[in-house]
Design an enzyme around this catalytic site. Structure first.
Site, short mmCIF file in Angstrom:
data_model
loop_
_atom_site.label_atom_id
_atom_site.label_comp_id
_atom_site.label_asym_id
_atom_site.label_seq_id
_atom_site.Cartn_x
_atom_site.Cartn_y
_atom_site.Cartn_z
N CYS A 65 0.97 -1.32 0.10
CA CYS A 65 0.21 0.10 -0.05
C CYS A 65 0.68 1.68 -0.13
O CYS A 65 2.37 0.71 -0.39
CB CYS A 65 -0.76 0.06 1.14
SG CYS A 65 -0.32 -0.03 2.63
N ARG A 117 -2.94 -1.01 4.84
CA ARG A 117 -4.11 -1.64 4.69
C ARG A 117 -3.43 -2.96 4.61
O ARG A 117 -3.87 -4.07 4.56
CB ARG A 117 -4.22 -0.96 3.38
CG ARG A 117 -5.73 0.07 3.00
CD ARG A 117 -5.65 0.80 2.14
NE ARG A 117 -4.61 1.81 2.08
CZ ARG A 117 -4.18 2.87 0.84
NH1 ARG A 117 -5.43 2.15 0.15
NH2 ARG A 117 -3.14 2.96 0.73
N ASP A 161 -8.61 3.95 1.54
CA ASP A 161 -7.44 4.83 2.61
C ASP A 161 -7.82 4.70 3.78
O ASP A 161 -8.79 6.18 3.99
CB ASP A 161 -6.70 5.33 1.89
CG ASP A 161 -4.98 5.64 1.82
OD1 ASP A 161 -5.35 4.95 3.86
OD2 ASP A 161 -4.26 6.30 2.01
P1 4NP Z 1 -2.07 3.16 3.53
O1 4NP Z 1 -2.49 4.33 5.09
O2 4NP Z 1 -1.34 2.66 2.33
O3 4NP Z 1 -3.10 1.76 3.54
O4 4NP Z 1 -1.11 2.54 4.71
C1 4NP Z 1 -1.72 5.40 4.73
C2 4NP Z 1 -1.16 5.77 5.36
C3 4NP Z 1 0.14 6.69 5.85
C4 4NP Z 1 0.08 7.73 4.59
C5 4NP Z 1 -0.81 7.56 3.56
C6 4NP Z 1 -1.92 6.92 3.05
N1 4NP Z 1 0.94 8.94 5.17
O5 4NP Z 1 0.25 10.08 3.71
O6 4NP Z 1 1.69 9.25 5.44
#
Ligand code: 4NP
Length: 153
Positions: A7, A13, A123
């Site tokens: 991800c 996720r 997300d």
């Molecule tokens: P993930 O969610 O891709 O599902 O882990 C996110 C966590 C952090 C960030 C973006 C998406 N971020 O921009 O820090």
């Protein structure tokens, strides 16, 4: 079978997918190697998000020992299947691959449930805790589809 979930941050996720698939693979006595990572490096070394931890624990799955890492070139050689949790992640991964063989390992996670529909696991990072249960449920369905497809002899 070596499976990698990817991800953006590797804290919301893909850590859920790693924990859920590992749980079901162990249940079915499959000796699969399962890991997750992110395309971005903002959270390297961190535990999964507390709401990802919580929703997994509510389903009997402990992901507290997992730590965020960033994708590396070697992953494309080392894993058999690489699942992007969302279309933006798939785009990033496709830019990184350097061979047709590695490209063939890549796919959209939700294609396991609805092939060709181009669906993403939303997300939950930008929302509140309510977002994590539906995300967990989508991920569990997708993981069970992976077990059906590759784990049943
Ligand atoms: P993930 O969610 O891709 O599902 O882990 C996110 C966590 C952090 C960030 C973006 C998406 N971020 O921009 O820090």
């Amino acid at each position: 079978m070596r499976i990698l979930f990817v991800c953006i941050g590797n804290i919301c996720r893909s850590p859920i997918a790693e924990g859920v698939l590992r749980h079901w693979a162990e249940y079915h006595q499959l000796s699969w190697e399962i890991d997750s990572c992110g395309v971005a490096g903002y959270h390297i070394g961190e535990q999964p998000h507390r709401f990802s931890q919580k929703v997994c624990l509510q389903h009997g799955i402990n992901i507290l020992g997992q730590r965020a890492r960033k994708i590396k070139q070697r992953d494309f050689a080392e894993y058999d299947r690489i699942y992007a949790m969302a279309t933006d992640v798939l785009d990033e991964l496709q830019k990184m691959v350097s061979s047709r063989e590695h490209l063939s390992k890549l796919s959209l996670f939700m294609d396991e449930l609805e092939p060709g529909a181009g669906l993403s696991v939303p997300d939950p990072w930008y929302g509140d805790e309510d977002g994590y249960l539906p995300v967990y449920q989508m991920i569990e369905k997708g993981c069970l589809a992976i077990i059906e497809r590759y784990g049943k002899k």
